[in-house]
Design a protein around this motif. Structure first.
Motif, short mmCIF file in Angstrom:
data_model
loop_
_atom_site.label_atom_id
_atom_site.label_comp_id
_atom_site.label_asym_id
_atom_site.label_seq_id
_atom_site.Cartn_x
_atom_site.Cartn_y
_atom_site.Cartn_z
N ASP A 189 0.84 -1.21 0.00
CA ASP A 189 0.00 0.00 0.00
C ASP A 189 0.87 1.26 0.00
OD1 ASP A 189 -2.25 -1.57 0.02
OD2 ASP A 189 -2.65 -1.36 2.17
N TRP A 190 1.93 1.23 0.82
CA TRP A 190 2.85 2.39 0.89
C TRP A 190 3.50 2.62 -0.47
CZ3 TRP A 190 8.00 3.16 -0.09
CH2 TRP A 190 8.56 4.37 0.35
N ALA A 228 3.08 9.59 -5.45
CA ALA A 228 3.49 10.89 -4.89
C ALA A 228 4.84 11.33 -5.44
CB ALA A 228 3.54 10.79 -3.36
N PHE A 229 5.75 10.38 -5.58
CA PHE A 229 7.09 10.68 -6.10
C PHE A 229 6.99 11.23 -7.53
CE2 PHE A 229 11.07 9.56 -8.22
CZ PHE A 229 12.04 9.91 -7.27
N ALA A 243 8.26 14.42 -11.48
CA ALA A 243 8.23 14.20 -12.93
C ALA A 243 8.26 15.54 -13.67
CB ALA A 243 7.00 13.40 -13.33
N GLY A 244 9.18 15.66 -14.60
CA GLY A 244 9.32 16.90 -15.38
C GLY A 244 10.05 18.02 -14.66
N PRO A 247 5.39 4.74 -13.26
CA PRO A 247 5.51 6.20 -13.30
C PRO A 247 6.90 6.72 -12.88
CG PRO A 247 3.50 5.53 -12.15
CD PRO A 247 4.31 4.31 -12.34
N LEU A 248 7.74 5.83 -12.32
CA LEU A 248 9.07 6.26 -11.87
C LEU A 248 10.13 6.19 -12.97
CD1 LEU A 248 7.59 5.94 -9.17
CD2 LEU A 248 9.63 4.84 -8.26
#
Length: 606
Positions: A45-46, A53-54, A59-60, A121-122
């Motif tokens: 979950d974390w 959140a990261f 991002a960008g 997304p990372l």
């Protein structure tokens, strides 16, 4: 992608544990108490929340950060890697204990899919890091010492800059990695599920390979023919896996503009292609002085006109066939480690006492042996398939060396602790050498010394000559696959093309041996991994020669090298010992140690 541990040693182990004592099993509770543990659910979950959140926070924006901001970003990324690594270590280790268990396989796949989805997304992190101008990054590293610690990681990431694709394409490849992993799992499950019958006894692959080291030649022959029969029956599956993996690699390499199939491995190993080529060329040039010469000696000892493949790992006629029970194996290795330096013994002891080793051979357990570092906030775990052969004692010494290295490097943190494969074998092979020297020191008769020396030479040939032959096979396989689909016969022919060259004229090759490429896990899990064994053996032989020449203060320098983990290049790590792997003559130092052992064996014939 967070990679699973996998069997990394071509160990010959078997299928039972009678008379070996109380063989330890893993206690994985230091990772998680169970597959439904609330801590594991909380970590997943974390991860889901923190990855989102990261990406939202950074991002960008990486090229807009100052030194303190970039350090915070790196630390958050490192924490994500730690949590994800913990989950996948638990899922992977649990799976390798029983690869045929559908629930464990499903649990591992589900964890892998979740983490792949969370971390997609990372992908921007390394891509944007590579877009920061060199001068700007250098200025930030100069300004912030805590950030500067990560320079070796940045250097390795930025080495991929010329091969980087668009952000969207990199995300696509990240997601697609789960599909590639399915072929690896198919390979693992097929290998673990193979059934062999030798002299009426049902065996798994470890049990059958173990028979190749039996004193009884007829058993070795029967096992070889049975291996060939079962591999042939499954050869289409193995050929499909190799074709698919090699084609997938070719496509990705082409898009990334990698000049050779080996380039990606060299980059991840932080080693120059010319250094690997110098190693390969030195070993191939030494085939006649090493393997060819040794196997002709062994042929005489065995009283044979011609050797067959089932004689390669045969014990010598005068060799004592009694097994070494687990307590004796522990005592031998621990004495050798502690005699070198008591600190080494202290680091190794918890592996035996705290459930960090899984030693027994069990149905469905993964073959081979490995040491998996898990994550730096926990500790490594060692897997063996222990059957009490002298080689099994050496495998224990080898994997425990990995474990000690991983413990010492853990203080570097998640991103800096991981050692390139070329250096990852240093402590393991050094641990084997210490154990061998201790056993040699205790040899009471000429015959005992001869058996130990011959065993060590065979291990070194398996580690250096055999692995470079494997490397040449892979080079040929990937080059041929770029020209089109390979039939099983095509792959068989490539395999045989390197075998006679490396083993020499003492051997005949039975019908069916051409399929023996099928069970080597490295070819599937980690292409071109195998040269790291030869690199590590050559490096350690040179290192041990330096220890013998100047023992004063060696231990402290050795520990500093292991503690460095992946924070230094091989040139920096070896400099305190007066060694340089980029010197072409460096490899001859290591090979000359093997040659010296063969010289001693030949002298015993007089």
């Amino acid at each position: 992608m967070f990679q699973l541990p996998f069997p990394v040693r071509d160990a010959n182990a078997g299928s039972g544990s009678d008379g070996l004592g109380d063989l330890p099993e893993w206690d994985l509770t230091d990772l998680y108490a169970a597959d439904d543990a609330p801590e594991l659910t909380a970590d997943l979950d974390w991860l889901e929340g923190e990855c989102a959140a990261f990406a939202a926070d950074y991002a960008g924006k990486l090229d807009t950060l100052d030194a303190a901001g970039l350090l915070e970003c790196v630390l958050r990324n490192e924490k994500i890697s730690t949590k994800a690594g913990r989950v996948m270590s638990y899922a992977g280790l649990r799976y390798y204990q029983l690869t045929v268990d559908a629930d464990r396989a499903k649990f591992m796949s589900d964890c892998q899919e979740k983490i792949t989805n969370f971390t997609t997304p990372l992908v921007f992190f390394t891509l944007e890091l590579n877009r920061i101008e060199d001068d700007k990054l250098a200025a930030m590293l100069a300004e912030n010492a805590d950030l500067a610690r990560y320079k070796p990681v940045f250097d390795r990431i930025r080495a991929m800059k010329p091969h980087q694709l668009s952000d969207e394409m990199e995300q696509f490849l990240h997601d697609l990695g789960v599909v590639g992993d399915a072929w690896e799992k198919l390979f693992d499950e097929t290998i673990a599920g193979l059934e062999f019958t030798v002299d009426g006894e049902e065996l798994n692959i470890e049990g059958t390979l173990n028979l190749l080291t039996e004193q009884d030649r007829s058993k070795r022959e029967a096992a070889s023919h049975e291996l060939a029969r079962v591999f042939a029956a499954n050869i289409k599956t193995f050929a499909r896996v190799h074709n698919t993996q090699a084609k997938e690699k070719e496509v990705i390499d082409r898009w990334r503009k990698m000049p050779t199939p080996q380039t990606g491995r060299h980059l991840s190993n932080d080693v120059e292609p010319e250094v690997v080529q110098a190693l390969r060329d030195a070993v191939v040039a030494a085939y006649p002085r090493l393997s060819h010469r040794y196997y002709n000696l062994k042929r005489k000892w065995l009283g044979l006109d011609r050797m067959q493949v089932w004689d390669r790992n045969a014990p010598l006629p005068m060799e004592d066939t009694k097994t070494v029970d687990w307590d004796a194996a522990q005592s031998i290795v621990m004495e050798a480690y502690s005699a070198f330096d008591p600190r080494m013994g202290e680091i190794a002891q918890p592996f035996f006492d705290k459930g960090w080793i899984d030693a027994g051979v069990k149905p469905g357990k993964a073959p081979g042996a490995f040491a998996h570092p898990t994550v730096t906030e926990v500790h490594p775990y060692v897997m063996l398939n222990y059957l009490g052969k002298p080689r099994d004692v050496m495998t224990l010494a080898h994997e425990l060396g990995h474990g000690v290295h991983q413990v010492l490097a853990a203080d570097q943190g998640e991103m800096l602790s991981s050692t390139p494969l070329t250096l990852a074998e240093t402590a393991s092979v050094f641990g084997e050498m210490l154990t061998f020297r201790k056993m040699l020191e205790k040899a009471e008769t000429k015959e005992e010394r001869k058996v130990l020396l011959a065993g060590k030479v065979e291990d070194m040939i398996n580690t250096v000559v055999r692995q470079i032959a494997f490397y040449d096979f892979e080079c040929k396989l990937h080059a041929a696959r770029r020209e089109g689909e390979l039939t099983p016969d095509d792959i068989n022919a490539l395999w045989m093309s390197v075998q006679a060259e490396s083993l020499g004229d003492a051997f005949d090759f039975m019908d069916g041996y051409e399929t023996f490429w099928a069970y080597i896990p490295h070819f599937v899990h980690s292409p071109f991994y195998v040269y790291a064994y030869a690199f590590g053996d050559g490096l350690v032989n040179a290192l041990y020669a330096a220890y013998e020449a100047a023992p004063e203060g060696f231990q402290d320098k050795y520990f500093d090298m292991l503690k460095a983990g992946g924070s230094m290049h091989h040139k920096e790590l070896l400099a305190p010992f007066g060694l340089d792997a980029s010197d072409p003559k460096f490899w001859d130092k290591g090979l000359s140690m093997i040659e010296g052992f063969i010289d001693e064996l030949e002298a015993m014939e007089d």
